[in-house]
Write a protein that holds these residues in place. Sequence first.
Motif, mmCIF file in Angstrom:
data_model
loop_
_atom_site.group_PDB
_atom_site.id
_atom_site.type_symbol
_atom_site.label_atom_id
_atom_site.label_comp_id
_atom_site.label_asym_id
_atom_site.label_seq_id
_atom_site.Cartn_x
_atom_site.Cartn_y
_atom_site.Cartn_z
ATOM 1 N N THR A 142 81.271 -5.128 26.676
ATOM 2 C CA THR A 142 79.981 -4.886 27.315
ATOM 3 C C THR A 142 78.969 -4.466 26.248
ATOM 4 O OG1 THR A 142 80.552 -2.578 27.786
ATOM 5 C CG2 THR A 142 80.998 -4.205 29.521
ATOM 6 N N ASP A 160 74.896 -2.766 25.917
ATOM 7 C CA ASP A 160 73.742 -2.140 26.560
ATOM 8 C C ASP A 160 72.665 -1.966 25.492
ATOM 9 O OD1 ASP A 160 72.015 -0.864 28.229
ATOM 10 O OD2 ASP A 160 73.198 0.957 28.486
ATOM 11 N N THR A 172 70.557 -8.080 33.677
ATOM 12 C CA THR A 172 72.014 -8.072 33.498
ATOM 13 C C THR A 172 72.476 -9.514 33.402
ATOM 14 O OG1 THR A 172 72.228 -6.037 34.797
ATOM 15 C CG2 THR A 172 74.221 -7.328 34.444
ATOM 16 N N THR A 174 73.608 -5.693 29.369
ATOM 17 C CA THR A 174 72.516 -5.073 30.107
ATOM 18 C C THR A 174 71.346 -4.856 29.158
ATOM 19 O OG1 THR A 174 74.080 -3.940 31.569
ATOM 20 C CG2 THR A 174 71.822 -3.124 31.539
ATOM 21 N N TYR A 193 71.201 -10.293 37.372
ATOM 22 C CA TYR A 193 70.190 -9.359 37.898
ATOM 23 C C TYR A 193 68.998 -9.351 36.962
ATOM 24 C CZ TYR A 193 67.933 -4.948 39.230
ATOM 25 O OH TYR A 193 67.023 -4.002 39.615
ATOM 26 N N THR A 194 67.808 -9.362 37.526
ATOM 27 C CA THR A 194 66.580 -9.212 36.744
ATOM 28 C C THR A 194 65.526 -8.555 37.627
ATOM 29 O OG1 THR A 194 64.834 -10.376 35.509
ATOM 30 C CG2 THR A 194 65.869 -11.578 37.327
ATOM 31 N N ASN A 202 64.494 -5.102 33.603
ATOM 32 C CA ASN A 202 65.910 -4.776 33.434
ATOM 33 C C ASN A 202 66.716 -6.019 33.792
ATOM 34 O OD1 ASN A 202 65.374 -2.082 32.752
ATOM 35 N ND2 ASN A 202 65.328 -1.467 34.892
ATOM 36 N N ARG A 214 75.771 -12.355 32.112
ATOM 37 C CA ARG A 214 77.187 -12.576 31.799
ATOM 38 C C ARG A 214 77.262 -13.781 30.876
ATOM 39 N NH1 ARG A 214 80.744 -11.129 35.739
ATOM 40 N NH2 ARG A 214 82.314 -11.357 34.092
ATOM 41 N N LYS A 216 68.381 -1.532 24.598
ATOM 42 C CA LYS A 216 67.002 -1.257 25.020
ATOM 43 C C LYS A 216 66.091 -1.488 23.825
ATOM 44 C CE LYS A 216 63.907 2.247 26.998
ATOM 45 N NZ LYS A 216 63.782 3.621 27.517
ATOM 46 N N GLN A 264 67.196 -3.744 28.567
ATOM 47 C CA GLN A 264 65.996 -3.059 29.047
ATOM 48 C C GLN A 264 64.837 -3.443 28.133
ATOM 49 O OE1 GLN A 264 66.609 1.212 30.155
ATOM 50 N NE2 GLN A 264 68.712 0.864 29.494
ATOM 51 N N THR A 322 79.555 -8.689 29.728
ATOM 52 C CA THR A 322 78.345 -8.264 30.444
ATOM 53 C C THR A 322 77.374 -7.609 29.476
ATOM 54 O OG1 THR A 322 79.626 -7.890 32.468
ATOM 55 C CG2 THR A 322 77.459 -6.868 32.335
#
Length: 297
Positions: A61, A63, A124, A225, A91-92, A122, A126, A65, A227, A223
């Motif tokens: 994963t 993450d 997400t 994520t 997701y957006t 934001n 895959r 920003k 920002q 995944t």
Amino acid sequence: MKTIAQLGVTTLVIIALLFSCKKADYAAEESADYKTTADSTAVSSTAAVEPKNSKQKFIRTADIKFKVKNVVKSTYAIENVVAKFGGFVTYTNLQSNIHDQIKTKISQDSTLETTKFSVENNITIRVPNTQLDTVIKSIAKQIDFLDFRVIKADDVSLKLLANQFSQKRSTTNEKRVEKAIDTKGKKINDIMEAENALANQKEANDNKTIENLSIQDQVNFSTITLQLYQNETIKQEITAGEKDSAYYKPNLGIQIIDSLKTGWYILQSILVFLLNLWPFILISLGGFFLYKKYGKK
């Protein structure tokens, strides 16, 4: 002789200027290349690389920003990168946050509306685990300032192995219970208990199968994520201003005519009201005459 000396000095000055300009351009290019390399290196990690011929299974994963020049354009660029390398967006949430809004009247019928806002998103996504590092490096091209990046690689090899052993034991127990029901089950109570035990065993086996499929999916697709945000933006536009209520008032002549009409309607209402009181008026007049006639006596 003097002219030759002047030409020599002039030539040296021109050569020095050209050399300094070339050096400045080289420094600028080197700085830009360093920035791009630094951004790519900052978000990349060996945790995002799949080891060759590895028996271990990792759930990866990321993450991240970061600030971008334009959130909308960067969002489209990132979505294209994800699709290019076989990933998908799950997701957006692209939105604008208004920090301040000021309305300034600049004329009788115009207003300047100034809005201070920031745009963020934001996301997400895959991506195939083998493409994780490539996708992250491609996304790094959009970075203007990196806030943070966290990349995790969790080894789930033992978890998958434990689930497989549990499934094997569960399958063996299922067969034994089924055989017991077919050969030894005589009483209804015994059969019902055995059937319930078999159902529970199958449910546990199914849950382990689903858990393994979920883990395998997380292993196959990493995944990420994201920002995204940008600097505060100021938008100004001129809109039709709200006119003062006094602007819509009629002129003096119309007001006088309306007042006369209103007064006439009031007078009519008073006359109608008095006519509704005619019995009381008649009784009052009768009492007055009787008082005048007999009151003195």
